[in-house]
Scaffold this active site. Structure first.
Site, PDB file in Angstrom:
ATOM      1  N   GLY A  39       0.730  -1.148  -0.086  1.00 40.42           N
ATOM      2  CA  GLY A  39       0.084  -0.004  -0.186  1.00 40.42           C
ATOM      3  C   GLY A  39       0.865   1.227   0.085  1.00 40.42           C
ATOM      4  CB  SER A  41       4.509   6.184   1.740  1.00 44.27           C
ATOM      5  OG  SER A  41       5.166   6.771   2.984  1.00 44.27           O
ATOM      6  CB  SER A  46       5.211   0.639   9.641  1.00 45.35           C
ATOM      7  OG  SER A  46       6.005   0.608   8.737  1.00 45.35           O
ATOM      8  CB  SER A 113       5.449  -4.473  -2.812  1.00 48.74           C
ATOM      9  OG  SER A 113       4.592  -4.499  -1.733  1.00 48.74           O
TER      10      SER A 113
END
Ligand code: ADP
Length: 198
Positions: A39, A41, A46, A113
Site C-alpha cells: 500500500g 506510504s 508498519s 511494493s
C-alpha cells in the site's frame, strides 16, 4: 516450494536440509507464512505489522517483521527507487521471506511494493496458501494528510523524486487475500482480520 535456477550459477545444486520445514513447524506449533502488506506510504503497513506481531507474539507464535525502511538501511542499501531497483528490492525481500517461511516463522512484510508484477513474482516463490497478500488500502488524500514521515510534503516540494502516488505509480492488487480500508477501521480491527485469515 517452487525452485528456480539462476543463469549465473548453473552448476549449483539444491542442498536438502536434514531438518524439514514440517519438523520446524511442529516444534514451533504453527505454520510458517508470509503476510505481505502492500500500500501507499502512510497507508498503515508498519503500524499494522507491529500491532499484528505483538498479538501473535502474545499468542506464542514466532514472528518477524521485514520493514521497508529497515531493509533499505542494510541488506538493500545499494538500491534506489528506480523501477529496476524497486524490482530488485522486492526480489531480495521475497527470497528472505521465503527463508523465514522455511524456518517456520510468520514473517510480516511491510513494503510499499507498488508493482503488481513484482508482487506476483514474489507470490510465485511460495506454495499456494503460504503467501497472503494484504492490500492496506487508503485514498492518496488520506495518506497525504497523515504524512507520518513528512515524505509527501517533501515530494510535493520537489525534494523527493519517484515517490509512490506522486510521481511514481501504485498498482493496487487485483485479487488480494484481504483488503484493509484503514481510513474506516482501526489498526486493532485490521489485526483481528489478519488473525482470522491466518
Ligand atoms: P506505512 O508503513 O504504510 O508507510 P505507517 O504505519 O508508518 O504507514 O503510518 C500510518 C499512519 O496512519 C500512522 O500514523 C497510524 O497511526 C495512522 N493510522 C490511522 N488509522 C490507521 C489504521 N486503521 N491502520 C493503520 N494505521 C492507521
Amino acid at each position: 516450494m517452487p525452485h528456480q535456477t539462476s543463469p549465473h550459477t548453473p552448476h549449483l545444486h539444491s542442498q536438502v536440509l536434514t531438518v524439514s520445514r514440517a519438523e520446524r513447524e511442529q516444534l514451533g506449533g504453527h505454520a510458517g507464512r508470509v503476510v505481505w502488506l502492500t500500500g501507499l506510504s502512510g497507508a498503515g503497513k508498519s503500524t499494522i505489522a507491529n500491532a499484528l506481531e505483538l498479538e501473535l507474539h502474545h499468542q506464542g507464535k514466532r514472528t518477524y517483521i521485514l520493514d521497508g525502511d529497515n531493509i533499505r538501511q542494510g541488506l538493500n542499501q545499494d538500491l534506489g527507487f528506480s523501477d529496476a531497483d524497486r524490482a530488485e528490492n522486492i526480489r531480495r525481500i521475497a527470497h528472505v521471506a521465503r527463508l523465514f517461511v522455511e524456518a517456520g516463522v510468520i514473517v510480516v512484510v511491510a513494503f510499499i511494493s507498488p508493482f503488481r508484477a513484482e508482487r506476483e513474482t514474489a507470490r510465485a516463490l511460495f506454495s499456494p496458501g503460504d503467501f497472503l497478500e494484504i492490500f492496506v488500502d487508503v485514498p492518496l488524500a488520506v495518506a497525504e494528510e497523515r504524512d507520518p514521515k513528512g515524505l509527501y510534503r517533501k515530494a510535493r516540494a520537489g525534494q523527493l523524486r519517484q515517490f509512490t502516488g506522486i510521481d511514481s505509480p501504485y498498482e493496487p492488487p487485483l485479487a488480494p487475500e484481504l483488503v484493509l480500508a484503514t481510513a474506516q477501521i482501526t489498526p486493532q480491527e485490521c489485526v483481528q482480520k489478519i488473525c482470522r485469515l491466518l
